[in-house]
Design a protein around this motif. Sequence first.
Motif, mmCIF file in Angstrom:
data_model
loop_
_atom_site.group_PDB
_atom_site.id
_atom_site.type_symbol
_atom_site.label_atom_id
_atom_site.label_comp_id
_atom_site.label_asym_id
_atom_site.label_seq_id
_atom_site.Cartn_x
_atom_site.Cartn_y
_atom_site.Cartn_z
ATOM 1 N N PRO A 1 2.690 8.388 -30.260
ATOM 2 C CA PRO A 1 2.996 8.238 -28.837
ATOM 3 C C PRO A 1 3.846 9.409 -28.368
ATOM 4 O O PRO A 1 4.383 10.170 -29.188
ATOM 5 C CB PRO A 1 3.772 6.921 -28.774
ATOM 6 C CG PRO A 1 4.340 6.744 -30.136
ATOM 7 C CD PRO A 1 3.366 7.393 -31.077
ATOM 8 N N ALA A 2 3.973 9.558 -27.080
ATOM 9 C CA ALA A 2 4.711 10.700 -26.519
ATOM 10 C C ALA A 2 6.120 10.806 -27.082
ATOM 11 O O ALA A 2 6.627 11.906 -27.293
ATOM 12 C CB ALA A 2 4.752 10.591 -24.994
ATOM 13 N N ASP A 3 6.754 9.682 -27.361
ATOM 14 C CA ASP A 3 8.122 9.717 -27.886
ATOM 15 C C ASP A 3 8.171 9.664 -29.416
ATOM 16 O O ASP A 3 9.237 9.501 -29.995
ATOM 17 C CB ASP A 3 8.940 8.572 -27.295
ATOM 18 C CG ASP A 3 8.420 7.195 -27.687
ATOM 19 O OD1 ASP A 3 7.315 7.097 -28.274
ATOM 20 O OD2 ASP A 3 9.116 6.204 -27.400
ATOM 21 N N GLY A 4 7.036 9.837 -30.082
ATOM 22 C CA GLY A 4 6.998 9.728 -31.528
ATOM 23 C C GLY A 4 6.887 11.041 -32.292
ATOM 24 O O GLY A 4 6.841 11.034 -33.518
ATOM 25 N N TRP A 5 6.867 12.161 -31.578
ATOM 26 C CA TRP A 5 6.668 13.437 -32.256
ATOM 27 C C TRP A 5 7.834 13.790 -33.176
ATOM 28 O O TRP A 5 7.625 14.298 -34.279
ATOM 29 C CB TRP A 5 6.413 14.558 -31.243
ATOM 30 C CG TRP A 5 5.050 14.461 -30.655
ATOM 31 C CD1 TRP A 5 4.719 13.945 -29.427
ATOM 32 C CD2 TRP A 5 3.825 14.861 -31.257
ATOM 33 N NE1 TRP A 5 3.364 14.001 -29.246
ATOM 34 C CE2 TRP A 5 2.792 14.560 -30.349
ATOM 35 C CE3 TRP A 5 3.496 15.433 -32.481
ATOM 36 C CZ2 TRP A 5 1.454 14.825 -30.626
ATOM 37 C CZ3 TRP A 5 2.170 15.691 -32.770
ATOM 38 C CH2 TRP A 5 1.157 15.392 -31.846
ATOM 39 N N ASP A 6 9.057 13.530 -32.744
ATOM 40 C CA ASP A 6 10.221 13.848 -33.595
ATOM 41 C C ASP A 6 10.166 13.056 -34.893
ATOM 42 O O ASP A 6 10.482 13.575 -35.966
ATOM 43 C CB ASP A 6 11.535 13.533 -32.868
ATOM 44 C CG ASP A 6 11.819 14.530 -31.749
ATOM 45 O OD1 ASP A 6 11.224 15.622 -31.756
ATOM 46 O OD2 ASP A 6 12.640 14.188 -30.861
#
Length: 101
Positions: free
Chosen positions: A90-95
């Motif tokens: 998801p967009a907030d899962g890259w880190d």
Amino acid sequence: AVSGPALEIGARALQDHGWATATRARLTQDAARLDELVLAKGASLVGGTPLFRLYEVDDAAAWHDRLARAHILSRIFPYSKTYLRLGLPPADGWDRIEAAL
């Protein structure tokens, strides 16, 4: 089965050509970003779609376990010790995926 509201939302989304074009472009960019991250860790791209990528890795079970500890779902296959499938985060899962890799 798919609910009536989900069917309605899906039909409207597919009729929004601007949204569909932008979404396809974003998914293609995200797939390339995921490839870059995973390939930098020694994997090889076997195939996939803009939503799921199939990689060949040295030990799929070890990768699977490491990713699972970071709450990242992946799939390994009983017929291969080296195939690992990942979906786009998801967009907030890259880190989180960067840290797990």
